[in-house]
Design a protein around this motif. Structure first.
Motif, PDB file in Angstrom:
ATOM      1  N   HIS A 297      28.453  40.854  29.496  1.00 12.74           N
ATOM      2  CA  HIS A 297      29.583  41.706  29.127  1.00 12.74           C
ATOM      3  C   HIS A 297      30.733  41.630  30.131  1.00 12.74           C
ATOM      4  O   HIS A 297      31.760  42.270  29.932  1.00 12.74           O
ATOM      5  CB  HIS A 297      29.110  43.156  28.981  1.00 12.74           C
ATOM      6  CG  HIS A 297      28.601  43.751  30.266  1.00 12.74           C
ATOM      7  ND1 HIS A 297      27.521  43.225  30.936  1.00 12.74           N
ATOM      8  CD2 HIS A 297      29.039  44.789  31.003  1.00 12.74           C
ATOM      9  CE1 HIS A 297      27.312  43.949  32.022  1.00 12.74           C
ATOM     10  NE2 HIS A 297      28.215  44.888  32.094  1.00 12.74           N
ATOM     11  N   GLN A 298      30.558  40.896  31.221  1.00  9.84           N
ATOM     12  CA  GLN A 298      31.606  40.845  32.256  1.00  9.84           C
ATOM     13  C   GLN A 298      31.697  39.451  32.872  1.00  9.84           C
ATOM     14  O   GLN A 298      30.670  38.805  33.098  1.00  9.84           O
ATOM     15  CB  GLN A 298      31.267  41.801  33.414  1.00  9.84           C
ATOM     16  CG  GLN A 298      31.492  43.249  33.119  1.00  9.84           C
ATOM     17  CD  GLN A 298      31.181  44.118  34.334  1.00  9.84           C
ATOM     18  OE1 GLN A 298      30.549  43.684  35.294  1.00  9.84           O
ATOM     19  NE2 GLN A 298      31.629  45.349  34.284  1.00  9.84           N
ATOM     20  N   THR A 299      32.923  39.033  33.156  1.00  7.61           N
ATOM     21  CA  THR A 299      33.123  37.859  34.006  1.00  7.61           C
ATOM     22  C   THR A 299      33.635  38.398  35.333  1.00  7.61           C
ATOM     23  O   THR A 299      34.703  39.013  35.392  1.00  7.61           O
ATOM     24  CB  THR A 299      34.169  36.906  33.393  1.00  7.61           C
ATOM     25  OG1 THR A 299      33.719  36.547  32.082  1.00  7.61           O
ATOM     26  CG2 THR A 299      34.347  35.663  34.238  1.00  7.61           C
ATOM     27  N   ILE A 300      32.852  38.202  36.395  1.00  2.91           N
ATOM     28  CA  ILE A 300      33.205  38.792  37.689  1.00  2.91           C
ATOM     29  C   ILE A 300      33.786  37.709  38.603  1.00  2.91           C
ATOM     30  O   ILE A 300      33.172  36.652  38.793  1.00  2.91           O
ATOM     31  CB  ILE A 300      31.967  39.412  38.368  1.00  2.91           C
ATOM     32  CG1 ILE A 300      31.396  40.529  37.479  1.00  2.91           C
ATOM     33  CG2 ILE A 300      32.308  39.954  39.748  1.00  2.91           C
ATOM     34  CD1 ILE A 300      30.092  41.094  37.989  1.00  2.91           C
ATOM     35  N   PHE A 301      34.969  37.994  39.146  1.00  2.89           N
ATOM     36  CA  PHE A 301      35.536  37.145  40.200  1.00  2.89           C
ATOM     37  C   PHE A 301      35.345  37.921  41.501  1.00  2.89           C
ATOM     38  O   PHE A 301      35.977  38.964  41.706  1.00  2.89           O
ATOM     39  CB  PHE A 301      37.011  36.858  39.929  1.00  2.89           C
ATOM     40  CG  PHE A 301      37.201  35.976  38.730  1.00  2.89           C
ATOM     41  CD1 PHE A 301      37.129  34.594  38.859  1.00  2.89           C
ATOM     42  CD2 PHE A 301      37.409  36.512  37.470  1.00  2.89           C
ATOM     43  CE1 PHE A 301      37.274  33.762  37.758  1.00  2.89           C
ATOM     44  CE2 PHE A 301      37.550  35.689  36.361  1.00  2.89           C
ATOM     45  CZ  PHE A 301      37.484  34.317  36.502  1.00  2.89           C
ATOM     46  N   ALA A 302      34.416  37.443  42.321  1.00  5.01           N
ATOM     47  CA  ALA A 302      34.040  38.189  43.525  1.00  5.01           C
ATOM     48  C   ALA A 302      34.509  37.457  44.780  1.00  5.01           C
ATOM     49  O   ALA A 302      34.397  36.239  44.868  1.00  5.01           O
ATOM     50  CB  ALA A 302      32.531  38.369  43.575  1.00  5.01           C
ATOM     51  N   THR A 303      35.044  38.242  45.721  1.00  5.56           N
ATOM     52  CA  THR A 303      35.424  37.689  47.023  1.00  5.56           C
ATOM     53  C   THR A 303      34.614  38.412  48.094  1.00  5.56           C
ATOM     54  O   THR A 303      34.572  39.646  48.105  1.00  5.56           O
ATOM     55  CB  THR A 303      36.928  37.914  47.287  1.00  5.56           C
ATOM     56  OG1 THR A 303      37.666  37.326  46.220  1.00  5.56           O
ATOM     57  CG2 THR A 303      37.358  37.283  48.612  1.00  5.56           C
ATOM     58  N   LEU A 304      33.952  37.651  48.939  1.00  4.77           N
ATOM     59  CA  LEU A 304      33.210  38.241  50.055  1.00  4.77           C
ATOM     60  C   LEU A 304      34.024  38.031  51.322  1.00  4.77           C
ATOM     61  O   LEU A 304      34.209  36.897  51.787  1.00  4.77           O
ATOM     62  CB  LEU A 304      31.835  37.581  50.196  1.00  4.77           C
ATOM     63  CG  LEU A 304      30.973  38.142  51.327  1.00  4.77           C
ATOM     64  CD1 LEU A 304      30.546  39.575  51.023  1.00  4.77           C
ATOM     65  CD2 LEU A 304      29.732  37.284  51.549  1.00  4.77           C
ATOM     66  N   TRP A 305      34.534  39.148  51.854  1.00  5.42           N
ATOM     67  CA  TRP A 305      35.315  39.092  53.105  1.00  5.42           C
ATOM     68  C   TRP A 305      34.342  39.213  54.261  1.00  5.42           C
ATOM     69  O   TRP A 305      33.547  40.154  54.317  1.00  5.42           O
ATOM     70  CB  TRP A 305      36.334  40.227  53.126  1.00  5.42           C
ATOM     71  CG  TRP A 305      37.361  40.077  52.046  1.00  5.42           C
ATOM     72  CD1 TRP A 305      37.264  40.496  50.754  1.00  5.42           C
ATOM     73  CD2 TRP A 305      38.631  39.420  52.157  1.00  5.42           C
ATOM     74  NE1 TRP A 305      38.393  40.149  50.045  1.00  5.42           N
ATOM     75  CE2 TRP A 305      39.259  39.491  50.888  1.00  5.42           C
ATOM     76  CE3 TRP A 305      39.306  38.785  53.204  1.00  5.42           C
ATOM     77  CZ2 TRP A 305      40.515  38.953  50.636  1.00  5.42           C
ATOM     78  CZ3 TRP A 305      40.560  38.252  52.968  1.00  5.42           C
ATOM     79  CH2 TRP A 305      41.154  38.333  51.691  1.00  5.42           C
ATOM     80  N   GLN A 306      34.408  38.277  55.203  1.00  2.00           N
ATOM     81  CA  GLN A 306      33.434  38.241  56.295  1.00  2.00           C
ATOM     82  C   GLN A 306      34.117  38.577  57.615  1.00  2.00           C
ATOM     83  O   GLN A 306      35.118  37.950  57.976  1.00  2.00           O
ATOM     84  CB  GLN A 306      32.830  36.856  56.405  1.00  2.00           C
ATOM     85  CG  GLN A 306      32.216  36.359  55.105  1.00  2.00           C
ATOM     86  CD  GLN A 306      31.632  34.973  55.291  1.00  2.00           C
ATOM     87  OE1 GLN A 306      30.679  34.796  56.046  1.00  2.00           O
ATOM     88  NE2 GLN A 306      32.195  33.998  54.627  1.00  2.00           N
ATOM     89  N   PHE A 307      33.551  39.556  58.310  1.00  3.43           N
ATOM     90  CA  PHE A 307      34.116  39.983  59.593  1.00  3.43           C
ATOM     91  C   PHE A 307      33.029  39.987  60.653  1.00  3.43           C
ATOM     92  O   PHE A 307      31.883  40.328  60.363  1.00  3.43           O
ATOM     93  CB  PHE A 307      34.681  41.409  59.493  1.00  3.43           C
ATOM     94  CG  PHE A 307      35.713  41.563  58.416  1.00  3.43           C
ATOM     95  CD1 PHE A 307      37.046  41.259  58.655  1.00  3.43           C
ATOM     96  CD2 PHE A 307      35.355  42.017  57.151  1.00  3.43           C
ATOM     97  CE1 PHE A 307      37.994  41.400  57.656  1.00  3.43           C
ATOM     98  CE2 PHE A 307      36.300  42.158  56.157  1.00  3.43           C
ATOM     99  CZ  PHE A 307      37.624  41.850  56.403  1.00  3.43           C
TER     100      PHE A 307
END
Ligand code: SF4
Length: 347
Positions: A297-307
């Motif tokens: 039901h979803q197309t997810i565009f995910a960004t993982l910010w790394q610190f």
């Protein structure tokens, strides 16, 4: 009326794949296999089945398990509500049926997570109850065999198929009949290029006789998946990080993930987490990791910010409600597939 004689039983006995859950009449094991196979291919499901049965060999053991334990075993299968409902159903079976599966189809259907198909599959395979087990594959076989021109998957079409198959089962062993239909749907009557020449139904099949295999079954239109943008934060602070549990009433509820923010539109790669740090200048920012993840039901565009920074540099209130974990222990928590993909990239 077109008849689907019981020679499909003989065909099944000669041609069926050997699958671990077909060697048992134990309703618990049959149920576990059916729930796993609801959204999972057979080859992918087999190791999960063995793993689940080893960890929770009886309905009692499942009823007594902690949710995190069950979700961890389920990890990788997706659709975690299946695992949660299994726990609830196991507890009902213990409390209401003294640990014995009900044999009656209507009682099976009242258990959490058990719908028409699963009740019919468990009821027929374990107790030989007479009720057609109609999954997507069986719908396709029936629509082609009987030449049905209603869209499949609707209540009207399902009750039409159920009525026809119920009559068809009269001369058959319900267990073998259902298993044969499921096997034909999975192995012979494929969506594309059905192997009609190998099919035990070919002499009476309307689609085969009238060359309608490419037209049938008719399907209703599906809604396009919604697009979602998520920004996740991964903090690496001297061997520790923070995760949080998904809330109730959300996709992936009860599973763990990195803290995140849902964006209404793409953030165009602007760091949305700068206010997490007391001294942003003393924080090392690594290249963000971007993944596209598809759900039904979803197309997810995910960004993982790394610190990377010292713990003392993180604003205290940002850590509230989050769980502090050692990086080395991250893999012990039940996580959803997107989070699993992140972890695999990181570790
Ligand atoms: S004959 Fe062909 S279309 Fe008909 S049920 Fe068999 S595989 Fe499907």
């Amino acid at each position: 009326m077109t008849r689907m004689k019981c020679f499909i039983e003989a065909w099944y006995c000669e041609n069926a794949r050997k699958l671990p859950w077909r060697d048992t009449l134990d309703p618990y094991k049959i149920w576990v296999s059916e729930i796993i196979l609801q959204q999972t291919r057979v080859e992918q499901g087999i190791p999960f089945y063995y793993n689940f049965i080893t960890k929770f060999p009886t309905v009692q053991s499942l009823a007594a398990a902690e949710e995190d334990e069950v979700l961890k075993v389920w990890q990788g299968l997706g659709y975690y509500s299946r695992a949660r409902n299994m726990m609830k159903a196991a507890r009902v079976i213990m409390e209401t049926y003294e640990g014995n599966f009900p044999k009656n189809i209507d009682e099976l259907k009242r258990l959490p997570g058990i719908g028409n198909y699963t009740a019919a599959a468990v009821g027929s395979f374990a107790f030989n109850a007479r009720m057609p087990a109609i999954d997507g594959n069986v719908r396709r076989v029936a629509a082609r065999f009987y030449g049905l021109h209603d869209s499949i998957g609707t209540p009207k079409s399902d009750s039409q198929i159920e009525e026809k198959l119920f009559k068809q089962m009269e001369a058959c062993e319900p267990s073998l009949f259902n298993q044969a239909m499921i096997e034909i749907g999975a192995m012979i009557c494929k969506p594309q290029n059905p192997k009609c020449d190998e099919c035990p139904l070919q002499n009476s099949c309307i689609a085969k006789l009238h060359d309608l295999q490419r037209i049938l079954p008719l399907k209703k239109e599906r809604k396009a998946p919604k697009t979602v943008f998520l920004d996740y934060i991964f903090l690496e602070c001297e061997g520790i990080t923070w995760i949080e549990k998904r809330p109730e009433n959300s996709t992936w509820k009860g599973l763990y993930e990195f803290p995140n923010i849902q964006q209404s539109q793409e953030t165009q790669r602007k760091n949305p987490f700068h206010d997490w740090f007391l001294k942003p200048d003393e924080t090392e920012i690594k290249e963000p990791l971007q993944l596209k993840h598809q759900l039904s039901h979803q197309t997810i565009f995910a960004t993982l910010w790394q610190f990377s920074c010292k713990e003392a540099n993180i604003v205290e209130e940002k850590k509230e409600g989050k769980l502090k974990v050692k990086l080395s222990e991250l893999q012990e928590f039940p996580v959803h597939k997107l989070m699993y993909r992140f972890i695999t990239e990181l570790i």
